[in-house]
Motif scaffolding. Structure first.
Motif, PDB file in Angstrom:
ATOM      1  N   ASN A  65       0.842  -1.377  -0.006  1.00 19.65           N
ATOM      2  CA  ASN A  65      -0.085   0.023   0.064  1.00 19.65           C
ATOM      3  C   ASN A  65       0.879   1.295   0.072  1.00 19.65           C
ATOM      4  O   ASN A  65       0.314   2.345   0.462  1.00 19.65           O
ATOM      5  CB  ASN A  65      -0.921   0.132   1.278  1.00 19.65           C
ATOM      6  CG  ASN A  65      -2.046  -1.256   1.195  1.00 19.65           C
ATOM      7  OD1 ASN A  65      -2.757  -1.197   0.498  1.00 19.65           O
ATOM      8  ND2 ASN A  65      -1.784  -2.118   1.986  1.00 19.65           N
ATOM      9  N   SER A  66       1.900   1.200  -0.405  1.00 19.21           N
ATOM     10  CA  SER A  66       2.867   2.458  -0.573  1.00 19.21           C
ATOM     11  C   SER A  66       2.421   3.422  -1.278  1.00 19.21           C
ATOM     12  O   SER A  66       2.750   4.568  -1.040  1.00 19.21           O
ATOM     13  CB  SER A  66       4.298   1.950  -0.660  1.00 19.21           C
ATOM     14  OG  SER A  66       4.476   1.384  -2.066  1.00 19.21           O
ATOM     15  N   ASN A  67       1.717   3.095  -2.286  1.00 19.74           N
ATOM     16  CA  ASN A  67       1.118   4.245  -3.318  1.00 19.74           C
ATOM     17  C   ASN A  67      -0.234   4.741  -3.056  1.00 19.74           C
ATOM     18  O   ASN A  67      -0.693   5.255  -3.584  1.00 19.74           O
ATOM     19  CB  ASN A  67       1.454   3.969  -4.688  1.00 19.74           C
ATOM     20  CG  ASN A  67       2.928   3.809  -4.992  1.00 19.74           C
ATOM     21  OD1 ASN A  67       3.779   4.574  -4.615  1.00 19.74           O
ATOM     22  ND2 ASN A  67       3.193   2.684  -5.475  1.00 19.74           N
ATOM     23  N   VAL A  68      -0.646   3.865  -2.002  1.00 16.30           N
ATOM     24  CA  VAL A  68      -2.333   4.362  -1.631  1.00 16.30           C
ATOM     25  C   VAL A  68      -2.168   5.439  -0.838  1.00 16.30           C
ATOM     26  O   VAL A  68      -2.017   5.531   0.479  1.00 16.30           O
ATOM     27  CB  VAL A  68      -2.863   3.127  -1.036  1.00 16.30           C
ATOM     28  CG1 VAL A  68      -4.391   3.500  -0.706  1.00 16.30           C
ATOM     29  CG2 VAL A  68      -2.717   2.039  -1.980  1.00 16.30           C
ATOM     30  N   PRO A  69      -2.915   6.593  -1.290  1.00 14.57           N
ATOM     31  CA  PRO A  69      -2.798   7.880  -0.472  1.00 14.57           C
ATOM     32  C   PRO A  69      -3.823   7.872   0.749  1.00 14.57           C
ATOM     33  O   PRO A  69      -4.921   7.079   0.776  1.00 14.57           O
ATOM     34  CB  PRO A  69      -3.381   9.008  -1.224  1.00 14.57           C
ATOM     35  CG  PRO A  69      -3.425   8.350  -2.837  1.00 14.57           C
ATOM     36  CD  PRO A  69      -3.483   6.815  -2.507  1.00 14.57           C
ATOM     37  N   MET A  70      -3.505   8.465   1.826  1.00 14.62           N
ATOM     38  CA  MET A  70      -4.438   8.506   3.038  1.00 14.62           C
ATOM     39  C   MET A  70      -4.405  10.045   3.418  1.00 14.62           C
ATOM     40  O   MET A  70      -3.304  10.543   3.765  1.00 14.62           O
ATOM     41  CB  MET A  70      -3.751   7.494   4.068  1.00 14.62           C
ATOM     42  CG  MET A  70      -4.336   7.229   5.278  1.00 14.62           C
ATOM     43  SD  MET A  70      -3.558   5.996   6.229  1.00 14.62           S
ATOM     44  CE  MET A  70      -4.857   5.971   7.783  1.00 14.62           C
ATOM     45  N   PRO A  71      -5.395  10.633   3.727  1.00 15.82           N
ATOM     46  CA  PRO A  71      -5.521  11.809   4.596  1.00 15.82           C
ATOM     47  C   PRO A  71      -4.423  11.536   5.916  1.00 15.82           C
ATOM     48  O   PRO A  71      -5.068  10.857   6.703  1.00 15.82           O
ATOM     49  CB  PRO A  71      -6.837  12.015   4.885  1.00 15.82           C
ATOM     50  CG  PRO A  71      -7.498  11.104   3.913  1.00 15.82           C
ATOM     51  CD  PRO A  71      -6.811   9.893   3.833  1.00 15.82           C
ATOM     52  N   PRO A 108      -1.202  15.516   2.998  1.00 15.76           N
ATOM     53  CA  PRO A 108      -1.134  14.066   2.266  1.00 15.76           C
ATOM     54  C   PRO A 108      -0.343  12.974   3.042  1.00 15.76           C
ATOM     55  O   PRO A 108       0.719  13.240   3.513  1.00 15.76           O
ATOM     56  CB  PRO A 108      -0.612  14.325   0.751  1.00 15.76           C
ATOM     57  CG  PRO A 108      -0.919  15.852   0.781  1.00 15.76           C
ATOM     58  CD  PRO A 108      -0.749  16.442   2.169  1.00 15.76           C
ATOM     59  N   SER A 109      -1.028  11.880   3.260  1.00 14.94           N
ATOM     60  CA  SER A 109      -0.305  10.660   3.711  1.00 14.94           C
ATOM     61  C   SER A 109      -0.403   9.544   2.876  1.00 14.94           C
ATOM     62  O   SER A 109      -1.137   9.650   1.915  1.00 14.94           O
ATOM     63  CB  SER A 109      -0.439  10.411   5.205  1.00 14.94           C
ATOM     64  OG  SER A 109       0.339   9.431   5.699  1.00 14.94           O
ATOM     65  N   ILE A 116      -6.129  19.996   2.593  1.00 19.72           N
ATOM     66  CA  ILE A 116      -5.132  18.992   2.977  1.00 19.72           C
ATOM     67  C   ILE A 116      -3.886  19.384   2.229  1.00 19.72           C
ATOM     68  O   ILE A 116      -2.535  18.991   2.692  1.00 19.72           O
ATOM     69  CB  ILE A 116      -5.537  17.597   2.483  1.00 19.72           C
ATOM     70  CG1 ILE A 116      -4.718  16.562   3.604  1.00 19.72           C
ATOM     71  CG2 ILE A 116      -5.274  17.440   1.315  1.00 19.72           C
ATOM     72  CD1 ILE A 116      -5.161  15.242   3.257  1.00 19.72           C
ATOM     73  N   PHE A 117      -3.848  20.268   0.923  1.00 21.53           N
ATOM     74  CA  PHE A 117      -2.804  20.668   0.418  1.00 21.53           C
ATOM     75  C   PHE A 117      -2.062  22.112   0.582  1.00 21.53           C
ATOM     76  O   PHE A 117      -1.220  22.450   0.114  1.00 21.53           O
ATOM     77  CB  PHE A 117      -3.155  20.474  -1.285  1.00 21.53           C
ATOM     78  CG  PHE A 117      -3.667  19.395  -1.574  1.00 21.53           C
ATOM     79  CD1 PHE A 117      -2.830  18.294  -1.811  1.00 21.53           C
ATOM     80  CD2 PHE A 117      -5.041  19.032  -1.961  1.00 21.53           C
ATOM     81  CE1 PHE A 117      -3.391  17.125  -2.203  1.00 21.53           C
ATOM     82  CE2 PHE A 117      -5.547  17.904  -2.315  1.00 21.53           C
ATOM     83  CZ  PHE A 117      -4.409  16.860  -2.398  1.00 21.53           C
ATOM     84  N   PRO A 140      -3.640  13.568  -5.131  1.00 17.50           N
ATOM     85  CA  PRO A 140      -3.117  12.815  -3.824  1.00 17.50           C
ATOM     86  C   PRO A 140      -2.004  11.795  -4.225  1.00 17.50           C
ATOM     87  O   PRO A 140      -1.091  11.775  -3.434  1.00 17.50           O
ATOM     88  CB  PRO A 140      -4.202  12.002  -3.452  1.00 17.50           C
ATOM     89  CG  PRO A 140      -5.625  12.797  -4.035  1.00 17.50           C
ATOM     90  CD  PRO A 140      -5.001  13.123  -5.314  1.00 17.50           C
ATOM     91  N   TYR A 141      -2.009  11.116  -5.449  1.00 16.87           N
ATOM     92  CA  TYR A 141      -0.876  10.425  -5.756  1.00 16.87           C
ATOM     93  C   TYR A 141       0.535  11.020  -5.827  1.00 16.87           C
ATOM     94  O   TYR A 141       1.575  10.791  -5.200  1.00 16.87           O
ATOM     95  CB  TYR A 141      -0.946   9.505  -6.899  1.00 16.87           C
ATOM     96  CG  TYR A 141      -2.205   8.552  -6.800  1.00 16.87           C
ATOM     97  CD1 TYR A 141      -2.179   7.260  -6.170  1.00 16.87           C
ATOM     98  CD2 TYR A 141      -3.533   8.814  -7.109  1.00 16.87           C
ATOM     99  CE1 TYR A 141      -3.109   6.559  -6.002  1.00 16.87           C
ATOM    100  CE2 TYR A 141      -4.678   8.249  -6.940  1.00 16.87           C
ATOM    101  CZ  TYR A 141      -4.406   6.946  -6.226  1.00 16.87           C
ATOM    102  OH  TYR A 141      -5.572   6.162  -6.026  1.00 16.87           O
TER     103      TYR A 141
END
Lengths: 460, 460, 460, 460
Positions: free
Chosen positions: A146-152, A162-163, A365-366, A400-401
């Motif tokens: 899940n290293s490329n799955v964005p998470m708030p 972004p996390s 978030i940005f 996000p990515y």
């Protein structure tokens, strides 16, 4: 029933019941350790001429026999025995006569209990480190997937920056690796042999403490005989404090998983077979296992605090208060083990809902990334910060990515450093298994077969 | 085994084992309470037409039957049941069919657990207050018998001023009376009926909460249905905090008794049958029971802390974390009860050695009395103090009996005020027994016979 | 006063007061650390082109200036500043303008606070290990001087077996050496650099975290940026847990010293200038310092528990709750340091009264030795034990000196192994001083002079 | 500087610094109480002929003078004074000569400290109950205003059943009312006069303890003079335990408010002026005050635990360990007061977003109501439950307003019982203000003007 200290009067029954407490139940956990320690002790007694070779062999056989009975649930410790040590000595004396009466030469229950507990703890800690490493390894795999799955990313539980799911999982893996460093330190402190300290003041016999320590696979003799008893409860609390750190890490992970599986987030979802239901509400699927992990961090804390509160300010030498350190210790270890195992099971099965995660990326978030962009154009940070802060409504949705990919410094979302964690895991495993093999060889050498010195409690 | 919430999927076995924990064992303690509460609930359901009279009667009979089975150790709660509530509902449904399926109408396990625990706690607290009052009363008698026996008074563990065994014992009696005030406050908070709050949000049925509360002898309905669940663990911690105060009082008393039965003091001696021996040292007679009381104060503290740590910061409504408040609560109550009983047994048998007590009266102990004498002659206290302090070697032995007799102000050695404590005990007992009778009458009315809602645990 | 986050509205004054709490006072402790960390950060910003060389140099000069002001008590942090970080940035901006507004680029107060605390802790831990080693070394010397001085050994506070003052002191020295092992483990966990993690999610700038870590003498970068914030409070609690073990050791030593300086024992006596008096009793000389050490073990426990209770179950990422870990941490460190120092002072001055120690050797103390003698004649131990136990009145006075000399196995009174402890101390010291020199060199390199990163609090 | 116990030697400076600790700072809080207690004591001394009328009047005047100096921040307690008691006696002696030297007749610092702390606590508790009642009352108003506003009810943090904002707020109000019952119990225990117990053993003078107790507005004399000292720390911990319950209630409320003000919920929103910002993220508005309330529940727990850990197992009579109960007690009280005040401010300003609350009503929330509907049609509950549970996808949106209105049994959403809480508040207030007036009258009578015995600490 005859106590080891029985002479010409009897203990009041009510007081006996009170002082025995639940020791006769708890001690099932340390019977094997006490037998193994008895074999090493007897071997040493033979070497200094207290026991004949025949006596030693008969004692060894019968102690092995008790281990086998105990493994089949057939060795009884009754309340009247006080504890396993009495049950074992009584058994030896009734089967072997004189040899049984000699086994206690040069030792006391004080050092015997400590030895049995350390053997139990050592076996526990080996297994515990294994399950922690397994969970850590699974977390790193989860992070990788899940290293490329964005998470708030949040601070103050509010939307922050972004996390990624990879960063989230990697954070827990690294936390556990640091916790394991403490567990290993506790292992080292535990791995010293108390035998020969007797009641706290040694004995007037030429006992060979190093020989016993070596036979039992201890790394060293705990030297000062008074310190041995002063350290009762201390080593236990050091071990529980290390476990407490693991539990705090798990409690935080549990809190995140509970929170982010609420219907308003659904970042994560637990398979239905890991959830419990409600007796009244037909629709409920509750993350009960996670809630219990969260709660059980308090149990381990309380157990550790109980032990430390008992030993604080006690005068030196053995005090009966020490007995009450046994229950919280044994329970604490089992709680810790169970929680790591359950979290491992959950982390292997939890589902990540990328769609729901993306929905959390509101424009705000940005804001920080936007400020950094202005910094890139030469605006001093504090000015950039105020400029963005006063025009938040102009912030736009961004990718996000891209946002997580572009943070490439050490440890950021675009540079998680998972391989470094994988290497730490491997090194740790290698040291652990070397030590585990060394210890097992010694114990097997003593008993003639592989003895289980730690078995999980049935219900904790 | 069927859970109350079982539908069309099954819980993972490992997770089931983990979430059940030791509930199936602990719940033996609250089976009777749950059955009694079930009868009251069923009676109410009948009154609002959910159950027929026949259904109610059959449920009542079978619930009574379960109590009787449980009292003979014949009612099984298996791990697969999760808890006693499921075991009981399953039993009812299997014996009675439809009526069993109706018993859960208008309630949830959430309020059911709380009700069963409060009935258990209430019965415990009544018995606990009795044993505390007994100990207090015995301490007052002990103080009376020894009111003229001098004892060196200490501060900083150093010799301070003349005191008496009567003052010493009276101090603990008064401490316990204040502790009992807190226990009674906890009793009052506990004595409110949670039933009808269901899962935390009530039910859309015209249930009669006051009727159920009255039938169970609760003093009032706990009104807000969400607050009912918010108070899970809270009431338990309030009760344990009150017990903790009792335990702190006992730990101090134990410390004094251990200290002053050392051979260098021998102010007190314990009969040999209350002492344990050593496995290695033939001469030892150890005050093990007192040491364990001292240690167990830490257990009760830890249990209370565990519960408060679990509930702190939990969001409102039921959370599974609450389950983990049950074990520390039940264990804490039993530890407290045992310790008071043992201390009572000890205080009734401890011997006072007047000769040894008198030996502690070294001349320095009279220094303050000497300064007060100078004050009597008109010297300002601070001057008198310095004068005595700079000529300590001129202090002489004085009569210890006279020294304690002549302090006649309220609460001093010559005026202990034991009758006032006796009166407080009597008033307390009278209120307690009135309440106990009231409660027993209600429960007996429901079940048709006297139901034991608290039974001591075998080993704690 | 301008907050770092000030935009176009103001915080309610009451809320501001509440959220600032005592941070503005506590932060005096970490000003130097924050300045040093700021220099390293600015140096890195220059290396990636965010700051010009001139800007960096002016920032460095002004940060050095703040350190010097702070060392003279002239750098003010006002409640309106919230914390030292704001006070410092405001100062820089007011003196330097643009350069000041740029210093915060690529960092957040979150990682800044953690960095400043770790620098503070690191400096503390170096000094703390020194004072612990000094106490340990003095205990070993004390043990050496008194290795042949008999002391009644006790268990259950009752007379047990012959012991020696050397054994007594050696036990504490070995305990402290084990405690120091935990302190060193905590040091290692603490020695990782949080900078660059920013608010928990890194920054979109090519910052060089390794460069900053190296400049500050950290052993490594704390990799995962979210883990950095997750570890707030965690590392602090690990450090306090290690200190708690030291405190437990000291509390036990204090209890022994208080007990055995009672007039009934007088084994030890404290010089009068280390004792306090009473306001009313002219003769009193109280071991107040020892009593306070005993009490302060509870303080350190409570501080650690407070921190762990705060972080348990918090969701990941920064939460403001962390702020409340600062006070218990800083106070806990200072309490620990003070107690070790005071105990060291006491152990160097306490008097040993050999005559009083010998008086404690009542015949019963030799019972176990007598049983071992019978064992030597071939009587099985359990029979020998019973034989001695049933004829205690035939035990005779024996020579205490001989009794402690003849126990010659490892760690017993006749074989204390003090040299081995001396070697452990030396090795520990050597590692410590190497590390201390390494760290000091780095910090001096940054600031241009020796910066004190830990200074004891005035009153704790 | 002269200590009260100074004779012909001096205390080591390092030890003095250590034993004084922060008492000289903390004691500013109890100067007024000590002065008032001194007046009452002097009045009694005059009545028994120890002081002349003139001496008494001069002492009274000067003690009043000290109160006034202290209220203006002009009364200094220096480290060399040890504590306020010494500072006050030294001041009196320096101003008044002989009369000052007599003030300590018949008392000790031991009972003096306890008296000053009880007066401080009593004044605190009166004010604390007021602010708690205010918060409770505001919660009830908030519940009233929002009694018809639907809110998704949760268990396990998952969607459970229809609830309302009124139910939510009412739950906390009732929790606080129960907490207040414990606070009031602690008030009663605290309200007994320790004076005359002296160092723990009374004095050989005909002092009139009832007279002093009456003058100071205490409800009774704490009889047994040894118990007075045994209760040091005990009463403090009882008070903190009561506050801890308030804090647990607030921590839960804070957790709910933080959670439900996340952007994914927005049930509640805090006005911007109650939120803090971030140093790096321009958009952040953080509920810092709520997070700190959540954290500070751990502080109060830790303070209480610290005190109980200190007093557990201490021998009877005064021990210096007690000194260390002062700081956690005073800090704990101030933390509690601040948190209640802040929560009150928040609850008066928080906005309720009805629209967002309604969005949480997904069809599943009505599952239980649907099952009850089937029960109404005669289907046994357990069958209805399974039927609904297996056809969750057929559940439909229903009217949330209707759903909360139709639950009309006691304490449910349609029958909150707010008037009953309002009545409890009124009764409580009435008792409290009667007591407050009684106490104030006595203190004013002694000093001749209204003395503030509790003032909030500046930073906690």
């Amino acid at each position: 029933m005859a106590k080891l200290w029985q002479k010409d009067y009897s203990l009041d029954q009510v007081v006996e019941h009170f002082t025995v407490g639940e020791d006769y139940l708890l001690d099932r956990n340390i019977v094997n350790g006490d037998c193994v320690s008895g074999i090493a002790h007897a071997e040493m007694l033979e070497s200094i001429g207290i026991l004949t070779e025949i006596e030693f062999k008969s004692l060894r056989n019968e102690l092995v026999n008790i281990i086998k009975l105990n493994d089949r649930g057939k060795f009884s410790i009754l309340p009247g025995h006080e504890d396993c040590h009495t049950a074992i000595e009584n058994h030896l004396t009734s089967v072997l006569g004189e040899a049984g009466k000699k086994i206690h030469t040069g030792r006391s229950r004080n050092d015997q209990v400590i030895a049995a507990i350390r053997l139990y703890s050592r076996a526990f800690l080996i297994e515990f480190q294994r399950v922690c490493l397994k969970l850590t390894s699974n977390l790193i795999d989860f992070a990788g997937t899940n290293s490329n799955v964005p998470m708030p990313g949040r601070t103050h539980m509010q939307i922050a920056m972004p996390s990624s799911v990879g960063l989230w999982a990697g954070a827990y893996a690294e936390g556990l690796l640091d916790d394991l460093y403490l567990v290993a330190a506790a292992y080292n402190l535990n791995n010293m042999c108390p035998l020969g300290s007797a009641a706290s003041y040694g004995v007037s016999l030429p006992i060979k403490r190093e020989m016993v320590a070596h036979a039992l696979g201890f790394e060293r003799v705990q030297n000062n005989v008074l310190y041995v008893n002063n350290s009762r409860g201390k080593i236990e609390s050091v071990i529980l404090d290390a476990l407490e750190q693991v539990m705090i890490t798990l409690s935080k992970m549990a809190q995140d998983l509970i929170l982010f599986s609420m219907p308003e987030f659904k970042y994560f979802s637990l398979p239905v077979e890991l959830c419990t239901g409600s007796s009244i509400m037909p629709q409920k699927r509750n993350p009960a296992a996670l809630e219990l992990i969260r709660a059980k961090a308090s149990a381990v804390s309380a157990f550790s605090m109980q032990i430390k509160s008992i030993i604080k300010g006690l005068p030196s030498g053995y005090n009966r208060d020490f007995q009450d350190t046994k229950a919280p210790f044994i329970k604490g270890l089992n709680v810790g083990m169970n929680c790591v195992r359950i979290m491992d099971l959950i982390i292997r099965r939890v589902k990540v809902n990328e769609k729901k995660l993306l929905e959390g990326f509101i424009p705000e978030i940005f804001a920080t990334d936007r400020a950094m962009e202005l910094v890139g154009r030469g605006i001093p940070f504090r000015d950039a910060y105020r400029q963005v802060g006063c025009s938040l409504d102009t912030l736009k949705d961004e990718d996000p990515y891209e946002a997580i990919r572009k943070k490439t410094h050490t440890g950021a979302t675009g540079n998680l450093g998972l391989d470094s964690s994988r290497n730490r895991i491997k090194e740790f495993e290698s040291l652990l298994e070397t030590e585990a093999a060394r210890v097992e060889k010694r114990i097997t050498g003593l008993a003639g077969f592989k003895v289980l010195l730690f078995k999980p409690e049935q219900s904790v």
